[in-house]
Design an enzyme around this catalytic site. Structure first.
Site, PDB file in Angstrom:
ATOM      1  N   ASP A 206      33.078  12.159 -12.947  1.00 27.41           N
ATOM      2  CA  ASP A 206      32.862  13.570 -13.049  1.00 27.41           C
ATOM      3  C   ASP A 206      33.487  14.487 -12.495  1.00 27.41           C
ATOM      4  O   ASP A 206      33.642  14.024 -11.092  1.00 27.41           O
ATOM      5  CB  ASP A 206      31.420  13.828 -13.162  1.00 27.41           C
TER       6      ASP A 206
ATOM      7  N   GLU B 115      37.849  13.158 -14.927  1.00 27.78           N
ATOM      8  CA  GLU B 115      37.656  14.332 -15.451  1.00 27.78           C
ATOM      9  C   GLU B 115      38.228  15.402 -14.721  1.00 27.78           C
ATOM     10  O   GLU B 115      37.683  16.007 -13.577  1.00 27.78           O
ATOM     11  CB  GLU B 115      36.141  14.991 -16.007  1.00 27.78           C
TER      12      GLU B 115
END
Ligand code: ABC
Ligand code: CA
Length: 499
Positions: free
Chosen positions: A217, A241
């Site tokens: 993330d 990400e």
């Protein structure tokens, strides 16, 4: 395959990486809701719920699941709603009890491995989140840093400031995401004690739960050189990400992780296949090729990209177009480009939710039906076709796709043995395709087609014959995509009338 440093185990890691590449990954996000209702008799059976649905997932041809962050989260409803999704970690050394126990998570890993499937887990390093000291209090004044474990109070975190200028990279890395309703308290990843804690944590997590890959993330919110050591400590496939629309910004991150989620191409694909019905003009597909070519030239490993058209942060494609031909073209893209296909749960059922949280519909509401589900059928055919392509051409996953834009609305993608024809004209359009021999002669490899070969469309079983000069002529009616392979490969996987 637990200890990455043990030479005898290295091959299993390679195997895990290869297998993640050989088929699709499905995001089984939103796991509390998923699990809870997968079996309504259980109160919080997220992990068990997934185990019970592995047939559904594997029958579509997926080889891996990516699940939400698994560590303990804040546990009360707060300024941004219910903490069901796992992105608000409070103690990284405990599991989220709503998702399951240590033993249950281990059972999920073994259930997957027994099926030759793989477990990918989402991890959050950038921030932690604290419950307010009382339910009526307002962030950020009233939370207690000591509840953020295993860190030692306020000094472990960057001083509070919310990110406001995304052009200032230091601010992107060292200020906080969120807002006063819900601050995502930014870990001081410049501090070497914290860095060591995180590297040891991820190493232990991967080992304890036999994790095969990580989705990471908020990667752009931590300095790039943090990630190399993190990736090394994890020792498995890592996909980061980096939420950005351009490849120049994204490129350096591909040097420190296995790969990144292919956001730049995502935007091109989403725009190409959704603008048609909204504006009445057709989306431009050549921008997709432009982004994919940039990826091929500036990323360290374009084959380790995670390719997607939906995820938990973006509106679903069917919230922006109701034209099923466009939806099918967009979905086909995910399986025929250089990256690893990733499908967000619910797309196979035709879900239509818009912005977060509307895009996080529970899957149980669908009853996991496999009847009359055109997208589920399409995914199944494409997973099978990709596997057939890889077994026919072992270099499939390291051969760069070649693009041929016949027009702004018609893009051919050749990656032997697959020739894909995508159109953004919508379901009222038809396209007369002429793919010149120069497209397929640009690259060779096992399974490549030759003059006179019969090709079969794996989505319909329709056949076309390659011309004497190597040209492929085909007609795509009703705006449908075509995914062609030589008959010996395609006929075993094609689905009559799946479209
Ligand atoms: C909550 C509420 C939502 C509300 C939202 C603002 O806050 O629930 O209703 O809309 C988790 C939860 C979310 C929750 C957030 C915040 O936490 O899942 O429901 O939203 O509390 C990751 C995860 C995501 C997760 C978190 C936090 C991070 O995938 O699920 O969210 O752990 C930024 C981050 C990115 C993050 C994303 C949500 O926010 O970088 O890591 N996702 C620009 C910025 C991006 C930014 C994006 C959205 O805006 O550059 O950095 O992402 O704010 C392109 C440009 C891009 C541009 C886009 C919009 O356009 O090239 O730069 O992105 O063309
Ligand atoms: Ca940060």
């Amino acid at each position: 395959f637990i200890d990455a440093d043990k030479p005898s185990n290295t091959k299993y890691f390679k195997e895990a990486k290869r297998l993640v590449k050989s088929g699709g990954v499905i995001i089984v996000d939103n796991v509390v809701r998923q699990g809870r209702v997968a079996d309504p008799t259980l109160s919080d059976p997220a992990v068990e719920g997934i185990i019970n649905k592995l047939d559904y997932i594997q029958n579509m041809g997926f080889d891996a699941i990516w699940i939400s962050p698994i560590v303990e989260n804040v546990n009360q409803t707060n300024g941004q709603g219910e903490a069901y999704h796992g992105y608000w970690p409070s103690n990284i050394n405990n599991l989220n009890p709503h998702f399951g126990t240590t033993d249950e998570l281990k059972s999920l890993a073994s259930a997957l491995h027994d099926r030759n499937m793989y477990l990918m887990v989402d991890v959050v390093v950038n921030h932690l989140v604290a419950n307010p000291t009382n339910t009526t209090s307002v962030y950020p004044e009233t939370f207690n840093y000591d509840t953020l474990q295993p860190f030692s109070g306020q000094s472990s975190f960057h001083p509070q400031c919310f990110i406001s200028d995304y052009n200032n990279q230091t601010e992107v890395e060292q200020c906080w995401l969120g807002d006063t309703n819900l601050p995502l308290i930014d870990l001081d990843t410049e501090n070497s004690t914290n860095v060591d804690i995180m590297y040891n944590w991820v190493k232990g997590l991967v080992q304890e739960y036999s994790i095969d890959g990580l989705r990471i993330d908020t990667v752009k919110h931590i300095r790039q050189d943090f990630w190399q050591g993190f990736s090394d400590a994890a020792g498995v496939y890592t996909v980061g990400e980096v939420l950005i629309g351009n490849t120049t910004y994204a490129a350096p991150y591909t040097k420190v992780l296995s790969g990144i989620l292919d956001y730049p191409t995502y935007y091109a694909v989403f725009n190409a296949f959704t603008s048609s019905s909204l504006s009445g003009t057709s989306g431009n597909v050549s921008h997709i090729a432009e982004m994919a070519l940039q990826a091929q030239s500036v990323y360290r490993d374009p084959f380790a990209l995670g390719s997607f058209v939906e995820n938990q942060d973006q509106p679903r494609i069917q919230s922006r177009t109701s034209d099923q031909a466009l939806v099918k073209n967009a979905l086909a893209w995910v399986f025929v480009n250089d990256g690893i296909p990733i499908v967000y749960y619910g797309q196979e059922q035709g879900y239509q939710g818009g912005e977060d949280p509307a895009n996080r519909e529970a899957l149980w509401l669908s009853g996991y039906s496999t009847q009359n589900k055109p997208l589920l059928n399409q995914i199944t055919a494409l997973n099978a076709a990709r596997k057939a392509a890889i077994s026919a051409n072992p270099k499939y996953t390291s051969t760069k796709a070649v693009f041929h834009a016949q027009s702004d609305q018609a893009l051919a993608i050749y990656k032997p043995p697959m020739l894909t024809l995508l159109t953004s004209g919508g379901d009222g359009s038809s396209t007369d395709w002429t793919v010149p021999a120069s497209v397929s002669s640009g690259i060779s490899g096992n399974g490549a087609y030759a003059p006179g070969d019969t090709l079969v469309d794996v989505l319909t079983c329709d056949e076309v014959t390659v011309g004497n000069d190597g040209t492929v002529q085909a007609k795509a009616s009703a705006g449908q995509p075509k995914v062609l392979m030589v008959k010996s490969l395609g006929q075993g996987v094609c689905q009559k009338g799946s479209s």
